[in-house]
Design an enzyme around this catalytic site. Structure first.
Site, PDB file in Angstrom:
ATOM      1  N   ILE A 554     -10.282  55.388  52.612  1.00 36.20           N
ATOM      2  CA  ILE A 554     -11.306  54.440  52.159  1.00 36.20           C
ATOM      3  C   ILE A 554     -10.978  53.006  52.543  1.00 36.20           C
ATOM      4  O   ILE A 554     -11.798  52.133  52.391  1.00 36.20           O
ATOM      5  CB  ILE A 554     -11.546  54.540  50.628  1.00 36.20           C
ATOM      6  CG1 ILE A 554     -10.249  54.453  49.836  1.00 36.20           C
ATOM      7  CG2 ILE A 554     -12.319  55.767  50.275  1.00 36.20           C
ATOM      8  CD1 ILE A 554     -10.444  54.488  48.339  1.00 36.20           C
ATOM      9  N   GLY A 555      -9.804  52.766  53.028  1.00 38.91           N
ATOM     10  CA  GLY A 555      -9.489  51.401  53.428  1.00 38.91           C
ATOM     11  C   GLY A 555      -8.052  51.279  53.880  1.00 38.91           C
ATOM     12  O   GLY A 555      -7.314  52.263  53.913  1.00 38.91           O
ATOM     13  N   ALA A 556      -7.723  50.044  54.226  1.00 33.88           N
ATOM     14  CA  ALA A 556      -6.353  49.792  54.673  1.00 33.88           C
ATOM     15  C   ALA A 556      -5.701  48.824  53.710  1.00 33.88           C
ATOM     16  O   ALA A 556      -6.259  47.770  53.416  1.00 33.88           O
ATOM     17  CB  ALA A 556      -6.376  49.204  56.077  1.00 33.88           C
ATOM     18  N   GLU A 558      -1.957  46.812  52.353  1.00 39.45           N
ATOM     19  CA  GLU A 558      -0.864  46.061  52.974  1.00 39.45           C
ATOM     20  C   GLU A 558       0.227  46.990  53.503  1.00 39.45           C
ATOM     21  O   GLU A 558       0.831  46.759  54.534  1.00 39.45           O
ATOM     22  CB  GLU A 558      -0.347  45.065  51.912  1.00 39.45           C
ATOM     23  CG  GLU A 558       1.130  44.831  51.865  1.00 39.45           C
ATOM     24  CD  GLU A 558       1.538  43.657  52.719  1.00 39.45           C
ATOM     25  OE1 GLU A 558       0.741  43.243  53.554  1.00 39.45           O
ATOM     26  OE2 GLU A 558       2.662  43.190  52.555  1.00 39.45           O
ATOM     27  N   PHE A 559       0.448  48.143  52.807  1.00 38.58           N
ATOM     28  CA  PHE A 559       1.576  49.001  53.162  1.00 38.58           C
ATOM     29  C   PHE A 559       1.151  50.274  53.889  1.00 38.58           C
ATOM     30  O   PHE A 559       1.990  51.044  54.310  1.00 38.58           O
ATOM     31  CB  PHE A 559       2.329  49.396  51.888  1.00 38.58           C
ATOM     32  CG  PHE A 559       3.040  48.243  51.253  1.00 38.58           C
ATOM     33  CD1 PHE A 559       4.291  47.855  51.693  1.00 38.58           C
ATOM     34  CD2 PHE A 559       2.456  47.526  50.227  1.00 38.58           C
ATOM     35  CE1 PHE A 559       4.957  46.797  51.123  1.00 38.58           C
ATOM     36  CE2 PHE A 559       3.110  46.459  49.647  1.00 38.58           C
ATOM     37  CZ  PHE A 559       4.377  46.091  50.101  1.00 38.58           C
ATOM     38  N   VAL A 562      -5.375  53.465  52.339  1.00 39.46           N
ATOM     39  CA  VAL A 562      -5.809  53.803  50.981  1.00 39.46           C
ATOM     40  C   VAL A 562      -6.791  54.958  51.136  1.00 39.46           C
ATOM     41  O   VAL A 562      -7.730  54.877  51.919  1.00 39.46           O
ATOM     42  CB  VAL A 562      -6.499  52.607  50.289  1.00 39.46           C
ATOM     43  CG1 VAL A 562      -6.865  52.970  48.851  1.00 39.46           C
ATOM     44  CG2 VAL A 562      -5.617  51.379  50.314  1.00 39.46           C
ATOM     45  N   LYS A 580      -2.841  55.228  47.353  1.00 43.10           N
ATOM     46  CA  LYS A 580      -2.294  54.214  48.266  1.00 43.10           C
ATOM     47  C   LYS A 580      -1.049  54.808  48.891  1.00 43.10           C
ATOM     48  O   LYS A 580      -0.183  55.303  48.155  1.00 43.10           O
ATOM     49  CB  LYS A 580      -1.898  52.955  47.493  1.00 43.10           C
ATOM     50  CG  LYS A 580      -3.051  52.093  47.094  1.00 43.10           C
ATOM     51  CD  LYS A 580      -2.527  50.758  46.613  1.00 43.10           C
ATOM     52  CE  LYS A 580      -3.668  49.828  46.264  1.00 43.10           C
ATOM     53  NZ  LYS A 580      -3.215  48.522  45.852  1.00 43.10           N
ATOM     54  N   ASP A 673      -3.436  35.957  41.195  1.00 39.44           N
ATOM     55  CA  ASP A 673      -4.318  36.189  42.347  1.00 39.44           C
ATOM     56  C   ASP A 673      -5.630  36.792  41.870  1.00 39.44           C
ATOM     57  O   ASP A 673      -6.139  37.732  42.468  1.00 39.44           O
ATOM     58  CB  ASP A 673      -3.610  37.103  43.357  1.00 39.44           C
ATOM     59  CG  ASP A 673      -4.276  37.053  44.730  1.00 39.44           C
ATOM     60  OD1 ASP A 673      -5.123  36.164  44.948  1.00 39.44           O
ATOM     61  OD2 ASP A 673      -3.956  37.897  45.573  1.00 39.44           O
TER      62      ASP A 673
HETATM   63  O1  ACK Z   1     -13.622  47.009  49.216  1.00 41.62           O
HETATM   64  P1  ACK Z   1     -13.106  48.396  49.240  1.00 41.62           P
HETATM   65  O2  ACK Z   1     -14.022  49.520  49.436  1.00 41.62           O
HETATM   66  O3  ACK Z   1     -12.205  48.669  47.923  1.00 41.62           O
HETATM   67  O4  ACK Z   1     -11.877  48.459  50.277  1.00 41.62           O
HETATM   68  C1  ACK Z   1     -10.648  48.277  49.666  1.00 41.62           C
HETATM   69  C2  ACK Z   1      -9.634  49.245  50.262  1.00 41.62           C
HETATM   70  O5  ACK Z   1      -9.451  50.299  49.339  1.00 41.62           O
HETATM   71  C3  ACK Z   1      -8.274  48.599  50.541  1.00 41.62           C
HETATM   72  O6  ACK Z   1      -7.710  48.105  49.354  1.00 41.62           O
HETATM   73  C4  ACK Z   1     -10.373  50.164  48.277  1.00 41.62           C
HETATM   74  N1  ACK Z   1      -9.700  50.563  47.043  1.00 41.62           N
HETATM   75  C5  ACK Z   1      -8.480  50.184  46.610  1.00 41.62           C
HETATM   76  N2  ACK Z   1      -8.205  50.772  45.414  1.00 41.62           N
HETATM   77  C6  ACK Z   1      -9.279  51.545  45.106  1.00 41.62           C
HETATM   78  C7  ACK Z   1      -9.611  52.388  43.987  1.00 41.62           C
HETATM   79  N3  ACK Z   1      -8.779  52.540  42.965  1.00 41.62           N
HETATM   80  N4  ACK Z   1     -10.792  53.012  44.010  1.00 41.62           N
HETATM   81  C8  ACK Z   1     -11.649  52.824  45.047  1.00 41.62           C
HETATM   82  N5  ACK Z   1     -11.400  52.043  46.112  1.00 41.62           N
HETATM   83  C9  ACK Z   1     -10.231  51.408  46.140  1.00 41.62           C
HETATM   84  C10 ACK Z   1     -10.814  48.728  48.225  1.00 41.62           C
END
Ligand code: ACK
Length: 878
Positions: A554-556, A558-559, A562, A580, A673
């Site tokens: 679903i995303g990238a 820092e480490f 995701v 993560k 932050d």
């Molecule tokens: O804006 P987004 O869709 O929401 O893209 C970022 C990406 O992962 C990188 O951080 C998504 N993300 C992070 N934690 C969660 C979570 N607990 N549930 C759903 N999306 C998440 C975040």
């Protein structure tokens, strides 16, 4: 490579079998044919049935001589210089036409020169258990001296403690046959079973994996030998048997661990090569320094550390009762700074003792094995101390004044015996029957209005006075009740109407006697743990990787990536989680930084804080598992849904964020932050605070910029005192919260648009503030402006923000009045906020739709121009 010759016999058809001698006069057996004088020759030589023995590719090596046709007398027209080789499995197939590299002449015969030719052909893939070969002569003069039929094999091999059997290669030319090796005696596969690949050329290629000797054994000359007495080997990765570390023994051969000698111990987390250790001796050179009713105790590390570095100190405090009535343990009112037990430093401050009283302190040193050493006598050093100066006597009566639904006015008289000048009073209160969680406020007067109470609720109040000698005892308990809830609305009643409550009056919350830090529970900085892994496992549950399925990215982060997918924990219903991951090839420091977030998140339990499900650290990749938030981060979500929500929905989101932040500030945690990008939104529009990663250094926030002092700070979201001298507090989080309010009300607009960070710092220092977003209720803009008060003590607290937002939600008509473009903004204290808009040199079209304060603006040259640069339209108050 290994050859295997296959056996055959020959059947003749017009070929002759001849016994001859070679050039060395050794007997040879040849088959020959030489009917070059006759027309239409078709002469066959057959082998018998040749068994393949499982080989799918076989090789035929022919040795033969062939007569040069030109050397035959009389120009023989039908003479041939080739013959055919034919294969028969179920039918005849011509393999090749065989020609000689060198043919012989009459002359050679005279000189007895053989001119022997060698040709090799391979056949495959063979599909039957056996085959026939045949040689067809069509009129040549040939002598077939030898036919060797063979196949190639990969020979039995022992490599990396694994045995690979004698193997027949595959049939295709470049085919590799994978063979799983068998670990030799007393060895095991390391990570995965060892494998090798047998090529068609009969060579072993591409070794993968290996075997290693099992614990208690070591590799010597390609075999596993047992560890000798006094030696051990515990890890598959360690190269050989090691001598037992100090104070441990291995009495038998083949030891996988050494056992501790009597009186010495080991804990699970001690590495196997660490010596066995014992509890420390008592601390030394203890001294005390009395200051009124506080005592500072200091000591040196024990002479005998027991061989460990994890020494901690515990203090036992006892009051000496008068008239030789013995000792009594100090009560819960005595404070220990930083704490009473598990001290890592060699000093402690003991405060709030009674004046003119004798105390006896016992100091004890413990280490990681103290718990195991039950028989080891405890060693203490003791210190006797007498406090001085008397504290004031207790306040005898507390009276109730005007009572509201959320406030009660209190007054009291000075104590009968103040014993000095009263510096301040402490008012302790809690809801009746909930005394494990209480609040303390301070007042310099003998009256005050306690606010933020629940309607129709009974509260217990106690008051005590402080002089330079310290605190007196608390008054007895007084019970007062708040008024019932009325529907009449006045939002200025919320806690932060400072006219009633002095800004100096600091509120402190207490829980189960855990004092000094506000809040229901206190957040523990993972840094206080020597071993970061211990911090992770203290606060985060280890999850078995088999309970998680990764479905999609679903995303990238820092480490690493995701991802999300279902989590199935035994005995629990399946839930969707965010995962993560820590990318491969990380350093130990990166692993620590990554897991840091889990150590923090795991301490929180609140509906507006992202919930940690657990961590995966025992397998790779290392993962942090949190609840899944369907709508992702708030800033992106708002941009995607521009203008789609009602004001009440937006205020509901803000209320959730404020409630999460109230919890964090109560826990004593400063986020540093807080920004819409670090808020996650679930399917029900519930907003949760996230990103506890490296909130202390903010390395992971792309918005964070380096300040002149070297730290990295997200300038647009950060309070001026935090930018200028790193004063990060819950009050600076409140500033950031004001910015988040602005982001939410403008549907994800970038604060201060395209202004540079330097311009933002300058503008804020010069008292300019962001203008109210378009269609933003005035009450919300007032709240934002309060969050951006330069003097941090003037900013509202999070509990006050929650209280105000609750009131606005309960009374939606209060949100009807919108920010307009009037040039004056009347502050609540009556001082005039002058609204100055500085020139808008280039105007961003999105700003046009979302912000109401537009004094000077220059229209974009073309209507379609959306990337135009906004320089500034800000509000200042003087
Ligand atoms: O804006 P987004 O869709 O929401 O893209 C970022 C990406 O992962 C990188 O951080 C998504 N993300 C992070 N934690 C969660 C979570 N607990 N549930 C759903 N999306 C998440 C975040």
């Amino acid at each position: 490579m290994l050859y295997k010759n296959l056996k055959s016999l020959f059947f003749l058809l017009k070929w002759e079998e001849i016994g001859e001698v070679d050039e060395d006069y050794a007997p040879i057996h040849t088959y020959q044919v030489c009917r070059v004088m006759e027309q239409n020759q078709n002469n066959w030589l057959y082998t018998n049935w040749i068994l393949t023995e499982g080989a799918q590719r076989v090789y035929i090596e022919l040795k033969f001589t062939l007569r040069d046709c030109n050397s035959l007398p009389g120009g023989v027209g039908t003479c041939k210089e080739t013959f055919n080789m034919v294969l028969k499995e179920n039918r005849y197939i011509k393999v090749d036409t065989i020609a000689a590299d060198e043919s012989f002449t009459e002359l050679d015969l005279g000189d007895r020169v053989m001119k022997l030719n060698t040709e090799v052909r391979d056949l495959g893939p063979l599909t039957h258990k056996g085959f026939y070969l045949a040689f067809q002569d069509l009129g040549a003069c040939i002598a077939l001296v030898s036919v060797r039929v063979f196949y190639k094999r990969c020979p039995f091999l022992v490599k990396s403690l694994a045995e690979f059997p004698d193997t027949i290669p595959g049939s295709e030319a470049s085919q590799l046959v994978e063979v799983v090796g068998h670990c030799v005696n007393n060895s095991l596969p390391l990570y995965e079973p060892p494998r090798m690949h047998c090529s068609t050329e009969g060579e072993w290629l591409v070794p993968i994996g290996k075997c290693v000797c099992k614990p208690g054994y070591e590799e010597i000359s390609g075999a596993c030998q047992v560890c000798k007495v006094g030696f051990y080997r515990s890890l598959l990765e360690s190269p050989g048997c090691s001598k037992c570390p100090p104070h441990s023994v291995a009495r038998q051969t083949g030891a996988t661990v050494c056992t501790c000698e009597d009186g010495y111990y080991k804990i699970e987390s001690d590495p196997s090569n660490m010596a066995c250790t014992r509890p420390p001796s008592a601390p030394r050179n203890a001294i005390s320094n009395v200051n009124e009713t506080s005592v500072f105790l200091e000591w040196s590390i024990p002479l005998e550390t027991g061989g460990r570095k994890d020494i901690r100190y515990n203090i036992l405090c006892r009051q000496v009762l008068p008239e030789g009535r013995g000792l009594d343990e100090c009560g819960p009112n005595v404070r220990f700074l930083p704490r009473r037990v598990a001290l890592s430093n060699t000093s402690v401050m003991v405060a709030d003792l009674q004046s003119h009283t004798n105390y006896s302190f016992l100091l004890e040193a413990v280490n990681g094995v103290s718990e195991l050493a039950k028989d080891h006598p405890k060693q203490y050093v003791s210190l006797n101390v007498t406090t001085n100066q008397a504290a004031p006597s207790p306040v005898s009566v507390v009276r109730k004044g005007h009572t509201g639904k959320s406030s009660i006015a209190l007054s009291w008289a000075e104590p009968d015996r103040p014993n000095g000048i009263i510096l301040e009073y402490e008012i302790k209160y809690f809801e009746k029957e909930q005394d494990s969680s209480y609040t303390i406020i301070k007042s310099k007067d003998t009256e005050m209005v306690v606010e933020g109470l629940k309607p129709s609720s009974v509260y217990i109040f106690q008051v005590r006075a402080r002089t330079s000698a310290g605190y007196g005892a608390f008054s007895r308990r007084f019970e007062f009740q708040t008024s019932p809830y009325l529907l009449c609305f006045s939002f200025r009643r919320c806690g932060y109407s400072k006219a009633k409550q002095d800004p100096e009056e600091e509120k402190m919350h207490f829980h189960n006697g855990h004092i000094k830090f506000p809040g229901v529970r206190t957040y523990i900085d993972p840094l206080t743990y020597e071993d970061p892994n211990q911090a992770v496992h203290e606060f985060a549950q280890e999850i078995d990787v088999s309970s998680i399925s990764i479905e999609r990215i679903i995303g990238a982060g820092e480490f690493g990536e995701v991802c999300c997918g279902p989590l199935r924990l035994p005995g629990k219903r399946e839930i969707q989680v965010a995962i993560k991951t820590l990318k491969v090839g990380y350093t130990e420091q990166q692993r620590r930084d990554f897991l840091w977030e889990a150590s923090i998140m795991g301490q929180f339990n609140h509906p507006n804080i992202i919930r940690l499900e657990g961590v995966v650290t025992k397998s790779k990749p290392v993962m942090i598992i949190t609840e899944y938030m369907e709508n992702g981060s708030l800033d992106t979500f708002l941009k995607k849904n521009d203008g789609q929500f009602t004001v009440i929905q937006l205020v509901g989101m803000l209320r959730g964020i404020a409630s999460g932040m109230r919890y964090l500030s109560d826990m004593g945690y400063v986020h540093r932050d807080l920004a819409a990008r670090n808020i996650l939104v679930n399917g029900n529009l519930v907003c949760k605070v996230s990103d506890f990663g490296l909130s202390r250094v903010l390395e992971d926030d792309p918005e964070a910029a380096y300040t002149t002092r070297g730290g990295k700070i997200p300038i647009r979201w950060t309070a001026p005192e935090a930018i200028a001298y790193r004063k990060f507090t819950s009050a600076s989080d409140v500033w950031s919260y004001g910015i988040v309010m602005w982001e939410v009300m403008s549907y994800g607009e970038r604060p201060y648009w395209e202004m540079s960070n330097q311009d933002v710092i300058k503008a804020v220092e010069e008292s300019y503030r962001l203008p109210g977003p378009m269609d933003c209720p005035e009450a919300l803009y007032h709240l934002m402006m309060d969050c951006w008060q330069h003097e941090r003590t003037n900013r509202p607290k999070f509990d006050e923000i929650v209280c105000l937002l609750d009131k606005l939600i309960r009374n939606p008509s209060s949100l009807k009045k919108l920010v307009n473009s009037s040039h004056r903004y009347e502050g609540k204290s009556g001082s005039a906020f002058t609204l100055i808009c500085i020139a808008v040199l280039l105007f961003r079209t999105s700003f046009q739709t979302k912000h109401s304060i537009e004094i000077y603006k220059q229209k974009p040259e073309k209507k379609t121009q959306t990337k135009a640069k906004f320089i500034g339209s800000v509000v200042s108050f003087k």
